[in-house]
Scaffold this motif. Structure first.
Motif, PDB file in Angstrom:
ATOM      1  N   MET A 179       0.843  -1.177   0.000  1.00  0.00           N
ATOM      2  CA  MET A 179       0.000   0.000   0.000  1.00  0.00           C
ATOM      3  C   MET A 179       0.883   1.233   0.000  1.00  0.00           C
ATOM      4  O   MET A 179       1.882   1.281   0.686  1.00  0.00           O
ATOM      5  CB  MET A 179      -0.857   0.002   1.241  1.00  0.00           C
ATOM      6  N   SER A 180       0.480   2.214  -0.743  1.00  0.00           N
ATOM      7  CA  SER A 180       1.319   3.390  -0.807  1.00  0.00           C
ATOM      8  C   SER A 180       0.480   4.645  -0.987  1.00  0.00           C
ATOM      9  O   SER A 180      -0.398   4.709  -1.842  1.00  0.00           O
ATOM     10  CB  SER A 180       2.301   3.252  -1.971  1.00  0.00           C
ATOM     11  N   LEU A 181       0.791   5.618  -0.145  1.00  0.00           N
ATOM     12  CA  LEU A 181       0.194   6.934  -0.281  1.00  0.00           C
ATOM     13  C   LEU A 181       1.029   7.744  -1.267  1.00  0.00           C
ATOM     14  O   LEU A 181       2.184   7.411  -1.531  1.00  0.00           O
ATOM     15  CB  LEU A 181       0.206   7.668   1.063  1.00  0.00           C
ATOM     16  N   SER A 182       0.477   8.826  -1.718  1.00  0.00           N
ATOM     17  CA  SER A 182       1.244   9.803  -2.473  1.00  0.00           C
ATOM     18  C   SER A 182       1.614  10.892  -1.469  1.00  0.00           C
ATOM     19  O   SER A 182       0.745  11.656  -1.037  1.00  0.00           O
ATOM     20  CB  SER A 182       0.397  10.370  -3.611  1.00  0.00           C
ATOM     21  N   ILE A 183       2.895  10.908  -1.069  1.00  0.00           N
ATOM     22  CA  ILE A 183       3.342  11.852  -0.051  1.00  0.00           C
ATOM     23  C   ILE A 183       4.279  12.868  -0.689  1.00  0.00           C
ATOM     24  O   ILE A 183       5.286  12.513  -1.292  1.00  0.00           O
ATOM     25  CB  ILE A 183       4.067  11.132   1.110  1.00  0.00           C
ATOM     26  N   ASP A 184       3.911  14.128  -0.534  1.00  0.00           N
ATOM     27  CA  ASP A 184       4.723  15.222  -1.053  1.00  0.00           C
ATOM     28  C   ASP A 184       5.511  15.815   0.111  1.00  0.00           C
ATOM     29  O   ASP A 184       4.921  16.354   1.047  1.00  0.00           O
ATOM     30  CB  ASP A 184       3.816  16.284  -1.684  1.00  0.00           C
ATOM     31  N   PHE A 185       6.838  15.678   0.065  1.00  0.00           N
ATOM     32  CA  PHE A 185       7.698  16.203   1.121  1.00  0.00           C
ATOM     33  C   PHE A 185       8.315  17.528   0.701  1.00  0.00           C
ATOM     34  O   PHE A 185       8.718  17.690  -0.454  1.00  0.00           O
ATOM     35  CB  PHE A 185       8.856  15.237   1.420  1.00  0.00           C
ATOM     36  N   LEU A 186       8.415  18.444   1.654  1.00  0.00           N
ATOM     37  CA  LEU A 186       9.140  19.692   1.443  1.00  0.00           C
ATOM     38  C   LEU A 186       9.908  19.995   2.720  1.00  0.00           C
ATOM     39  O   LEU A 186       9.313  20.092   3.793  1.00  0.00           O
ATOM     40  CB  LEU A 186       8.176  20.840   1.115  1.00  0.00           C
ATOM     41  N   ASP A 187      11.221  20.106   2.603  1.00  0.00           N
ATOM     42  CA  ASP A 187      12.063  20.441   3.756  1.00  0.00           C
ATOM     43  C   ASP A 187      12.566  21.869   3.583  1.00  0.00           C
ATOM     44  O   ASP A 187      13.568  22.107   2.935  1.00  0.00           O
ATOM     45  CB  ASP A 187      13.234  19.465   3.881  1.00  0.00           C
ATOM     46  N   GLU A 188      11.849  22.810   4.173  1.00  0.00           N
ATOM     47  CA  GLU A 188      12.238  24.217   4.087  1.00  0.00           C
ATOM     48  C   GLU A 188      13.483  24.517   4.918  1.00  0.00           C
ATOM     49  O   GLU A 188      14.094  25.560   4.751  1.00  0.00           O
ATOM     50  CB  GLU A 188      11.088  25.117   4.539  1.00  0.00           C
ATOM     51  N   THR A 189      13.856  23.600   5.803  1.00  0.00           N
ATOM     52  CA  THR A 189      15.001  23.822   6.695  1.00  0.00           C
ATOM     53  C   THR A 189      16.309  23.316   6.092  1.00  0.00           C
ATOM     54  O   THR A 189      17.379  23.715   6.531  1.00  0.00           O
ATOM     55  CB  THR A 189      14.805  23.103   8.042  1.00  0.00           C
ATOM     56  N   ASN A 190      16.212  22.404   5.139  1.00  0.00           N
ATOM     57  CA  ASN A 190      17.389  21.723   4.578  1.00  0.00           C
ATOM     58  C   ASN A 190      18.212  21.024   5.656  1.00  0.00           C
ATOM     59  O   ASN A 190      19.423  20.875   5.523  1.00  0.00           O
ATOM     60  CB  ASN A 190      18.271  22.693   3.782  1.00  0.00           C
TER      61      ASN A 190
END
Length: 156
Positions: free
Chosen positions: A1-12
């Motif tokens: 099973m897999s979600l569609s996950i959008d990651f954003l790391d504003e901190t780097n």
């Protein structure tokens, strides 16, 4: 099973392993909660200053916090639900303060990834309708969090 996950790391500040573990954990939590494959969620890692801005703007609390969730399935006044056969389920957004996660990991004496996982699952459960506004709901939500984290292997 897999979600569609959008990651954003504003901190780097997060590494690929941190993000991969959070992705695996959220997919694990989704399977435990019976969330449909392909459902969408966004997870953003921010600074304390940024989460304080968001907390102030949306919750009228002028202080940094550890995690904030915006559930897309909660309809506000005057909003209508969009339903379509070919549309994925859009759960919402989870915003996590990476700095708060580090602070709290030290305070509680466990690893950064354990705290990051806790905050991600906490936010995810909010997207699914869990809450902790009263003692009964808090017990249900926190018990579920603990069960998911323990079974995944992120025990305190």
């Amino acid at each position: 099973m897999s979600l569609s996950i959008d990651f954003l790391d504003e901190t780097n500040e997060l590494n690929e392993n941190d993000m991969a573990q959070v992705e695996e954990l959220i997919n694990f939590a989704a399977s435990k909660e019976g969330v449909e494959p392909g459902s969408e969620v966004s997870i953003t890692f921010v600074t304390n200053d940024r989460i304080q801005e968001i907390n102030r703007e949306y919750r009228d609390k002028d202080r940094p916090t550890d995690v904030i969730s915006f559930a897309m399935e909660e309809l506000g006044a005057g909003e209508i639900e969009l339903v379509g056969a070919d549309m994925p389920r859009v759960l919402g957004d989870i915003i996590i303060s990476a700095a708060k996660a580090k602070e709290q990991a030290e305070e509680y004496g466990h690893s950064f990834i354990r705290e990051l996982g806790f905050l991600a699952v906490h936010g995810f459960l909010h997207l699914l309708g869990y809450d902790h506004e009263n003692a009964e709901d808090e017990k249900k939500m926190f018990s579920r969090q603990k069960d998911i984290l323990d079974e995944f292997g992120l025990k305190r």
